[in-house]
Design a protein around this motif. Structure first.
Motif, PDB file in Angstrom:
ATOM      1  N   LEU A   1     -25.594 -77.605 -80.111  1.00 10.63           N
ATOM      2  CA  LEU A   1     -25.481 -77.295 -81.052  1.00 10.63           C
ATOM      3  C   LEU A   1     -26.699 -78.325 -81.802  1.00 10.63           C
ATOM      4  O   LEU A   1     -27.068 -78.005 -82.586  1.00 10.63           O
ATOM      5  CB  LEU A   1     -24.167 -77.869 -81.687  1.00 10.63           C
ATOM      6  N   SER A   2     -27.238 -79.626 -81.089  1.00 11.44           N
ATOM      7  CA  SER A   2     -28.042 -80.253 -81.981  1.00 11.44           C
ATOM      8  C   SER A   2     -29.303 -79.973 -81.828  1.00 11.44           C
ATOM      9  O   SER A   2     -29.969 -80.893 -82.648  1.00 11.44           O
ATOM     10  CB  SER A   2     -27.938 -81.843 -81.406  1.00 11.44           C
ATOM     11  N   GLU A   3     -29.726 -78.918 -81.830  1.00 13.13           N
ATOM     12  CA  GLU A   3     -31.448 -78.820 -81.226  1.00 13.13           C
ATOM     13  C   GLU A   3     -31.298 -76.732 -81.635  1.00 13.13           C
ATOM     14  O   GLU A   3     -32.476 -76.176 -82.115  1.00 13.13           O
ATOM     15  CB  GLU A   3     -31.860 -78.643 -79.768  1.00 13.13           C
ATOM     16  N   PHE A   4     -29.945 -76.216 -81.377  1.00  4.34           N
ATOM     17  CA  PHE A   4     -29.876 -75.242 -82.541  1.00  4.34           C
ATOM     18  C   PHE A   4     -29.268 -74.289 -83.245  1.00  4.34           C
ATOM     19  O   PHE A   4     -28.600 -75.188 -82.958  1.00  4.34           O
ATOM     20  CB  PHE A   4     -30.263 -73.758 -81.020  1.00  4.34           C
ATOM     21  N   GLU A   5     -29.468 -73.244 -84.029  1.00  2.89           N
ATOM     22  CA  GLU A   5     -28.374 -73.198 -85.303  1.00  2.89           C
ATOM     23  C   GLU A   5     -28.449 -71.346 -84.787  1.00  2.89           C
ATOM     24  O   GLU A   5     -29.134 -70.566 -84.684  1.00  2.89           O
ATOM     25  CB  GLU A   5     -29.456 -72.610 -86.029  1.00  2.89           C
ATOM     26  N   PRO A   6     -26.793 -71.178 -84.337  1.00  2.00           N
ATOM     27  CA  PRO A   6     -26.966 -69.412 -84.221  1.00  2.00           C
ATOM     28  C   PRO A   6     -27.228 -68.925 -85.605  1.00  2.00           C
ATOM     29  O   PRO A   6     -27.690 -69.155 -86.885  1.00  2.00           O
ATOM     30  CB  PRO A   6     -25.259 -69.365 -84.954  1.00  2.00           C
ATOM     31  N   GLY A   7     -27.701 -67.675 -85.021  1.00  2.00           N
ATOM     32  CA  GLY A   7     -28.394 -66.509 -86.062  1.00  2.00           C
ATOM     33  C   GLY A   7     -27.917 -65.328 -87.002  1.00  2.00           C
ATOM     34  O   GLY A   7     -28.510 -65.582 -87.980  1.00  2.00           O
ATOM     35  N   PHE A   8     -26.555 -65.579 -86.673  1.00  2.00           N
ATOM     36  CA  PHE A   8     -26.224 -64.766 -87.435  1.00  2.00           C
ATOM     37  C   PHE A   8     -24.286 -65.432 -87.605  1.00  2.00           C
ATOM     38  O   PHE A   8     -23.872 -65.873 -86.374  1.00  2.00           O
ATOM     39  CB  PHE A   8     -25.605 -63.100 -86.714  1.00  2.00           C
ATOM     40  N   SER A   9     -23.606 -64.150 -88.260  1.00  2.00           N
ATOM     41  CA  SER A   9     -22.468 -65.351 -88.454  1.00  2.00           C
ATOM     42  C   SER A   9     -21.556 -63.628 -87.939  1.00  2.00           C
ATOM     43  O   SER A   9     -21.997 -62.980 -86.983  1.00  2.00           O
ATOM     44  CB  SER A   9     -21.718 -64.409 -89.842  1.00  2.00           C
ATOM     45  N   GLY A  10     -20.353 -64.337 -86.788  1.00  2.00           N
ATOM     46  CA  GLY A  10     -19.878 -63.586 -85.752  1.00  2.00           C
ATOM     47  C   GLY A  10     -19.164 -64.751 -85.139  1.00  2.00           C
ATOM     48  O   GLY A  10     -19.498 -66.064 -85.105  1.00  2.00           O
TER      49      GLY A  10
END
Length: 127
Positions: free
Chosen positions: A69-78
């Motif tokens: 999570l420190s490097e990436f962000e989820p692309g969509f809600s779900g």
């Protein structure tokens, strides 16, 4: 992908420029010596200048592997498969990510990594 950090500024700029266009312009302009990113509209009659510090590069995540999570962000809600802290022990669980608020639910989750849920098991049909 380059994105605007501030959700309110992002909402305002997205009225004129898509996220894809922001990314394309930032990929070119982040390398130059100027302190700002320049956006032009209406055949260059309107322009907006935004300081480079308002942008962040979010790497594309791999849906089939763990993404810190420190490097990436989820692309969509779900719903996602997540690694979260349970005391001092990491555990695998599911959690819902709300893209509009950038929050995991339940909110007391200490998510450290995520990945997309796999497809449900489908038995092979008898031949």
């Amino acid at each position: 992908m380059w994105k605007i950090k501030d959700p309110e500024l992002k909402r305002k700029i997205n009225q004129f420029v898509s996220d894809e266009e922001i990314d394309r312009i930032c990929r070119c302009d982040m390398r130059d010596s100027f302190d700002c990113i320049f956006f032009s509209f209406e055949d260059d009659c309107v322009s907006i200048r935004i300081d480079k510090s308002f942008f962040k590069e979010i790497p594309d995540y791999d849906p089939n592997n763990w993404n810190p999570l420190s490097e990436f962000e989820p692309g969509f809600s779900g719903c996602y498969l997540v690694t979260r802290e349970a005391g001092s022990t990491p555990v695998v669980d599911t959690a819902f990510f709300d893209k509009a608020t950038n929050e995991w639910k339940p909110q007391n989750s200490t998510v450290t990594a995520f990945r997309e849920l796999p497809e449900p098991y489908q038995p092979e049909t008898n031949k």
